[in-house]
Scaffold this motif. Structure first.
Motif, PDB file in Angstrom:
ATOM      1  N   ASP A  69       0.846  -1.204   0.000  1.00 38.00           N
ATOM      2  CA  ASP A  69       0.000   0.000   0.000  1.00 38.00           C
ATOM      3  C   ASP A  69       0.877   1.249   0.000  1.00 38.00           C
ATOM      4  N   VAL A  70       1.561   1.442  -1.096  1.00 38.17           N
ATOM      5  CA  VAL A  70       2.489   2.567  -1.239  1.00 38.17           C
ATOM      6  C   VAL A  70       1.711   3.866  -1.422  1.00 38.17           C
ATOM      7  N   GLU A  89       8.102  -8.177  -3.268  1.00 38.49           N
ATOM      8  CA  GLU A  89       7.655  -7.270  -2.212  1.00 38.49           C
ATOM      9  C   GLU A  89       6.606  -6.269  -2.699  1.00 38.49           C
ATOM     10  N   ASN A  90       6.748  -5.800  -3.929  1.00 36.76           N
ATOM     11  CA  ASN A  90       5.894  -4.733  -4.435  1.00 36.76           C
ATOM     12  C   ASN A  90       5.027  -5.240  -5.583  1.00 36.76           C
ATOM     13  N   THR A  91       3.976  -4.504  -5.921  1.00 39.37           N
ATOM     14  CA  THR A  91       3.016  -4.963  -6.920  1.00 39.37           C
ATOM     15  C   THR A  91       3.263  -4.323  -8.279  1.00 39.37           C
ATOM     16  N   ARG A  92       2.784  -4.964  -9.318  1.00 40.10           N
ATOM     17  CA  ARG A  92       2.917  -4.422 -10.665  1.00 40.10           C
ATOM     18  C   ARG A  92       2.199  -3.072 -10.809  1.00 40.10           C
ATOM     19  N   PRO A  93       0.977  -2.906 -10.244  1.00 38.91           N
ATOM     20  CA  PRO A  93       0.340  -1.589 -10.343  1.00 38.91           C
ATOM     21  C   PRO A  93       1.180  -0.476  -9.722  1.00 38.91           C
ATOM     22  N   VAL A  94       1.880  -0.771  -8.626  1.00 40.37           N
ATOM     23  CA  VAL A  94       2.757   0.236  -8.018  1.00 40.37           C
ATOM     24  C   VAL A  94       3.885   0.583  -8.982  1.00 40.37           C
TER      25      VAL A  94
END
Length: 270
Positions: A69-70, A89-94
């Motif tokens: 949830d950046v 750790e992080n998502t593609r949408p981010v």
């Protein structure tokens, strides 16, 4: 500066030109620690709330949300030149959102202990701290070689648990499984997901030598260990999740931790 064919290449195959004066946001807790250990804390202008090491240095670095949830508005306001992300750790949408306004998004994806060497050299090469990165790589390579030089222990099948309600584990293609494989340990195949859900059954337990309950992301404690061991009747160990899942700086202590873990299981299994 325009990247060249000799510049460091990230996990997506993107070349990154040297940028010793970079303004860096790290969205990966273990990499935040590595950046600090490479002497880059003064250039870190943003981190996640899970970036907790080294505590004395990260305390002054602004938080920009979590790993998933950046807070993109906070990152935009900080005006970084570089943001470091990770495929797990992080998502593609981010990532897709970041590349719209951040000049350089560095994608990382270590999947084995050996990959820590390339990770340190990638960051050292981009941010102008190659000497510090080389020194760290030397220390890590020596520690990993020392672990591999020790006599092989008994092969084990271990279930590594990262969550309960629902119970979740790891697949064989994860960094954690690769760390355990340094001991000759394997994890059971529980499905196609990298972090599969599972249900306890006699057939599952019968195929295991031990269960490992990790201290993160779920905060398993000795209470959980004692209760589960009574329930399933095989050794259950509480393991330090940071030592087994954090690449970068913590991996150096992690390969040393593996030897202690092997001795612990050998004692419990008899």
């Amino acid at each position: 500066m325009t990247p060249s064919t000799t510049d460091p290449i990230d996990a997506l195959g993107q070349a990154h030109a040297p940028a010793p004066g970079a303004r860096i946001v790290s969205l990966v807790p273990s990499i935040t620690e590595l950046l600090c250990d490479l002497g880059l804390a003064p250039q870190l202008i943003g981190r996640t709330g899970f970036c907790i090491h080294p505590a004395d240095l990260v305390a002054a670095i602004p938080k920009v949300g979590g790993t998933k949830d950046v807070n993109l508005d906070k990152i935009r306001a900080l005006a970084p030149t570089h943001v470091v992300v990770n495929l797990d750790e992080n998502t593609r949408p981010v990532y897709d959102a970041l590349v719209q306004f951040v000049p350089h998004v560095i994608v990382t994806h270590p999947v084995t202990p050996q990959d820590n060497l390339a990770l340190a050299r990638l960051l050292g090469g981009i941010f102008g701290v190659q000497d510090a990165a080389d020194a760290w790589c030397t220390a890590f390579a020596q520690a990993l070689a020392a672990l591999r030089a020790r006599p092989a222990g008994v092969p084990r099948t271990v279930l590594y648990c990262i969550w309960q309600d629902p119970w979740m584990s790891i697949s064989a293609d994860t960094y954690i499984a690769a760390m355990l494989a340094e001991l000759g340990w394997r994890v059971p195949q529980l499905g196609e997901d990298r972090y599969p859900r599972f249900a306890w059954s006699d057939s599952l337990v019968d195929g295991l030598d031990a269960v490992l309950l990790s201290t993160e992301p779920y905060r398993f404690t000795q209470v959980h260990v004692d209760a589960l061991e009574k329930q399933i009747g095989i050794p259950v160990l509480l393991v330090d999740g940071e030592m087994l899942s954090w690449y970068g700086s913590r991996a150096l202590a992690g390969v040393q931790y593996l030897e202690m873990l092997r001795e612990q299981l050998e004692g419990a299994a008899g």
